[in-house]
Design a protein around this motif. Structure first.
Motif, short mmCIF file in Angstrom:
data_model
loop_
_atom_site.label_atom_id
_atom_site.label_comp_id
_atom_site.label_asym_id
_atom_site.label_seq_id
_atom_site.Cartn_x
_atom_site.Cartn_y
_atom_site.Cartn_z
N GLY A 135 45.96 37.95 33.79
CA GLY A 135 46.24 38.68 35.02
C GLY A 135 45.29 39.83 35.29
O GLY A 135 45.24 40.33 36.41
N THR A 136 44.53 40.27 34.30
CA THR A 136 43.54 41.31 34.56
C THR A 136 42.35 40.68 35.27
O THR A 136 42.03 39.51 35.05
N PRO A 137 41.66 41.44 36.13
CA PRO A 137 40.51 40.85 36.84
C PRO A 137 39.45 40.32 35.87
O PRO A 137 38.98 39.19 36.01
N MET A 138 39.10 41.12 34.87
CA MET A 138 38.06 40.65 33.94
C MET A 138 38.57 39.45 33.15
O MET A 138 37.81 38.50 32.89
N GLY A 139 39.83 39.50 32.76
CA GLY A 139 40.42 38.37 32.04
C GLY A 139 40.37 37.11 32.87
O GLY A 139 40.05 36.02 32.39
N GLU A 140 40.67 37.25 34.15
CA GLU A 140 40.64 36.07 35.03
C GLU A 140 39.20 35.57 35.19
O GLU A 140 38.95 34.35 35.22
N TYR A 141 38.26 36.50 35.27
CA TYR A 141 36.86 36.08 35.41
C TYR A 141 36.40 35.33 34.16
O TYR A 141 35.84 34.23 34.24
N LEU A 142 36.66 35.91 32.99
CA LEU A 142 36.24 35.24 31.74
C LEU A 142 36.90 33.87 31.59
O LEU A 142 36.33 32.95 31.01
N TYR A 162 29.68 42.16 35.99
CA TYR A 162 31.11 42.12 35.66
C TYR A 162 31.95 42.78 36.75
O TYR A 162 32.97 42.24 37.20
N LEU A 163 31.53 43.97 37.16
CA LEU A 163 32.32 44.71 38.14
C LEU A 163 32.37 43.97 39.48
O LEU A 163 33.40 43.95 40.15
N LYS A 164 31.24 43.35 39.83
CA LYS A 164 31.25 42.58 41.09
C LYS A 164 32.25 41.43 41.00
O LYS A 164 33.03 41.19 41.93
N ALA A 165 32.23 40.73 39.87
CA ALA A 165 33.16 39.61 39.71
C ALA A 165 34.61 40.11 39.75
O ALA A 165 35.48 39.48 40.36
N CYS A 166 34.87 41.23 39.10
CA CYS A 166 36.23 41.79 39.12
C CYS A 166 36.65 42.13 40.54
O CYS A 166 37.77 41.83 40.97
N ARG A 167 35.76 42.77 41.26
CA ARG A 167 36.11 43.18 42.62
C ARG A 167 36.30 41.97 43.53
O ARG A 167 37.20 41.93 44.35
N ASP A 168 35.44 40.96 43.34
CA ASP A 168 35.63 39.72 44.10
C ASP A 168 37.05 39.20 43.86
O ASP A 168 37.78 38.90 44.81
N LEU A 169 37.41 39.08 42.60
CA LEU A 169 38.72 38.50 42.28
C LEU A 169 39.85 39.35 42.86
O LEU A 169 40.86 38.82 43.35
#
Lengths: 416, 416, 416
Positions: B16-23, B368-375
């Protein structure tokens, strides 16, 4: 499945919690009588339902269970001196008797009456059936001691023990009232199939017993019947004695001459519990090595955990698991601990999927939740006050299928 | 420097965390193939991105990675039996296949269809390049397996390993894409000076390399050039392969015949990570003792930490540090661990002061931050779907200063 | 008894807390001088008032105490190289002197001026009396070093030590200014009775001394008088030297020729403290084995706890406790530790019951709370700035009952 709210209700037992207040309306085992072997012996420290306590046996042989912390400056009384009818703090010499009265305060002037104003929290404690029992609830609600079988026999007819388990106490109870798991966790190979003609063990033969639960004055009794061939059922009747005791069905021959065993799970804190174990035979002394395997485990001296524990994966032997037993873990009691601890400190019951064999678990939770809700609404929950209510035993019998559950409990009575 | 908010964004990887979802949109290494050596071997427990899991290799040789907790009553499947094409919980015998389907439920009546309603969380897993890879993201977004060099060579051409590191995974990555530190942390004495004529080692000779970062389809490649005398630069080109892999520049001779090594840092939880290490040679089998030093470390059997770890200050020898090496710590991989762990479980990036050599770190964080913000905004981040994207290697070459970075990447291509 | 609010006020000492800010207005011992035995020796890590620090002795012999974390990427400087007048981070070679200035930054281009913009947190440190003292407060408020007795004698006239205690520092102080407990915790059997004719030890003879507290410029001095027979009092005068030091009364003969000892309790974090111990004799070198027992304890090398500690119940011998000493614990300093740690990491002072012998404790808390409240209201608290304020010693004398407390302090002056 429970909501997170209900899961917390039944698992939290600190002072002031609904479940904690409910459990405090019962006598509960605190330690073994033999841990305080004689008058004025060293004190023992305890943690029960999140309360840190110290137990000592005084000069008269009576047991005191008091707050761990001296009310003066909060030094631990575990380091105290168990002296002439009282425990004395080694910091400034304040001394308390088993009632919590301060009976000496040598650091204050002789003319001071400060001593008479200071008390320490003290709970009634009784030697009974090989355990020291403690009552931590309101004085006016104190029930009689439960007349459990092992308390009614001579000392050599019983075996008692306790050990620490690193999980919430409810996980222990839920293993104790789960007749179904014995067909798996505790049995040998080959894997359990109802229809396996080579399967000789009755409880192994049918992994999907039918469950019937019947509320009683001491809690409930549940029956689990398994196919036993020849138009017969193998019946196992297990009493659940409030607040958290069971008697395991087993043995054969005359029910009055069997050796019975059972457990109680006393919360230490919300993530650890004390499993108390009792075995007894009303008709004869126990033999060497007899009694529940939990009472024969080697324990770590300070923690009182089994030396075979989660830090060594309970000694699991994968080759033994592959070829000889279901778990590869040697001792029945360690098998239980491995599984109950593996659920985590507090099982997440919001994610479980209960089946038909979990009926006794559901019954237990309903009783607990009702008591919690009563207390939250200011209603005094129903607690058995008479010791004779607990004069029960378990049943393991093969009976014709025509015998109903009610008839079973009459033919081989659980209550004795 | 990051804000506390951004530092948490990139370091937290639970469900459920943005970075977790990205990874979770990438295949990631879960364990070594050799840790599940044969069909029906013992299961292995895992923690990846805060999820507790159990891996098993079934009778067909396929790997299942499922929830640690049986959906019935939450017993751990680590203690389970790896039987004929499924893992069976030892508590009540429920059995699950690698797809998470319940294929046997012997504790329920034969006529029950409860079995068909129960599933366990199961993730796709593949044996690939010596690792078991797992995909923990949405099924419809599953990319191809990355065609990493070590997966494309015969088994004896590669060496793989993993070990636990007691810090957040980002600290591992930030060490991996930091060409500058090799001039200090990993080198011998005397202290590094650009102008020291006795300095023979190329990367030692110039402690202040210039950095150039170039975004690619697999992540980015960065070049670090150091003065190499004679109007030449010593170029090191390191690919950063999403989501967290690197290949270390090194070796000499024909680039097609070099042995390459690299790491990936897989979050265990937010304060621990698994460092996976791979070494390979496309042209020949690896020799005894060859490959990255991390793959030759002695590990503690249960924790999988190096036996030389923070509890013994990484075996630092202050006399050796004074006279022989920069750190007094023996192994390159332990040198990295000592420094990365010394920053604390999660580095406080609000207090750092980045310099010019930290350019790749800044590039990684921005990705990483871009991917998190996208999500967080509901935009599906850009994730390479084709395995061939990852056919890359590193570069270490001495070239005339007239060769530009872009020309460098053409002359000695990173992509292969 | 304190409110929870006031208990937190006096026990929390991290940066920004009122008590932490007050303590930071004093020089406090950080480590022993002998722990940094020579120029350029290995650095030592420290935790003081929740701040993680590294101490090093530079090439000139001066001591630097700096932030544990390099300001570049937050690697620990404990692993750093103590080089020519500065400590160098092994990650990228940044080097800092004892003032916190960055004196070398080899990872940046030679032309960069980034080095001049980066500083590390650095505190003034001084070698004084066998300790390294540190001043962690506002520069403009730095007082003189305290002219404590052990700092004014030749090195062989003193003995110093430190050890970790696993409790909040206030519990240490409260044991140190508690003359009453020596009649119990530290004495032999039989149990202490005022009227026991066999009782030969003066402090043992009267367990209920009278206390008088007198505020001074260095903090306060308190007198405790005990019945000493023949119309005499046994007087013990203990100075409490701000912020947390004591000198234990004891010895006989000419006060100028006695060996004195005392302690200071420096917060490590809120649940651990460093007990610093000093013994000294102004007139002669100390003899082998002389000085406070705390300085002769065997310590665990990494933790610096006594090897006899809470994990082994301080080696309590219940038979010795029953028949020989009050506690059954061997060493005076371990007796103190056992009781102070037994109160828990932070004593719950909302549940204590103070008696007349706790007068100095009440005085100390009032001083602390006043300083905290001053700081919270923006008033600069009163802190002794002159080193000579701390030229004090303790008193242990038998005097006629006609001598008043004030006369006592004149006849055998505490201030020297």
């Amino acid at each position: 499945m429970l909501s997170q709210h209900d899961n917390e209700l039944i698992t939290k037992t600190g002072p002031g919690t609904p479940m904690g207040e409910y459990l405090r309306r019962y006598w509960v085992p605190a330690l073994l009588s033999r841990e305080l072997p004689e008058p004025d012996c060293p004190p023992v420290r305890l943690k029960i339902m999140c309360e840190e306590l110290v137990a000592f046996r005084d000069t008269n042989g009576d047991v005191g269970i008091v707050d761990n912390y001296c009310p003066h400056r909060r030094a631990s009384l575990f380091f105290g001196r168990n002296e002439e009818c009282g425990i004395r703090c080694v910091y400034h010499g304040w001394k308390f008797d088993i009632n919590g009265d301060c009976v000496d305060m040598p650091s204050e002037p002789a003319e001071s009456n400060f001593k008479d104003k200071v008390k320490i929290k003290a709970y009634p404690a009784e030697d009974w059936g090989g355990f020291i029992w403690v009552y931590m609830g309101p004085a006016e609600l104190k029930p009689e001691l439960p007349e459990v079988g092992y308390a009614l026999v001579p000392e050599h007819h019983r075996l008692v023990s306790r050990r620490l388990q690193e999980n919430n106490y409810v996980q222990g109870i839920e293993g104790g009232i789960d007749s179904s798991h014995i067909s798996f966790l505790h049995f040998g190979l080959p894997p359990v199939r109802r229809d396996d003609p080579n399967n000789k063990t009755l409880s192994n033969r049918d992994g999907a017993p039918h469950f019937i639960v019947k509320t009683t004055d001491y809690g409930f009794v549940y029956g689990a019947n398994r196919e036993a061939g020849d138009d017969k059922y193998y019946w196992r009747l297990t009493p659940f004695m409030l607040p958290f005791f069971t008697i395991i069905p087993g043995g054969d021959g005359n029910p009055d001459e069997r050796t019975y065993s059972g457990h109680g799970w006393v919360p230490a804190d919300d993530e650890n519990c004390w499993m108390f174990t009792y075995s007894w035979n009303a008709s004869r002394p126990l033999r060497e090595g007899e009694g529940h395997s939990a009472s024969h485990l080697e324990l770590e001296p300070r923690t009182m955990r089994s030396v075979v524990n989660k830090d060594n994966d309970y000694g699991i032997d994968r080759e033994m698991q592959r070829t000889q037993t279901f778990t590869g873990i040697k001792d029945i009691s360690v098998q239980d601990a491995s599984i109950q601890e593996s659920m985590g400190p507090i099982c997440d019951r919001t994610r479980e999927h209960l089946g038909t064999t979990d009926a006794p678990i559901i019954a237990m939770r309903r009783m607990y939740l009702k008591a919690c809700r009563d207390l939250m609404e200011g209603v005094e929950p129903d607690v058995p006050r008479s010791g004779s209510t607990f004069r029960v035993r378990s049943v393991a019998e093969v009976l014709d299928k025509s015998v109903t559950f009610d008839e079973t409990t009459e033919r081989v009575p659980v209550a004795v």
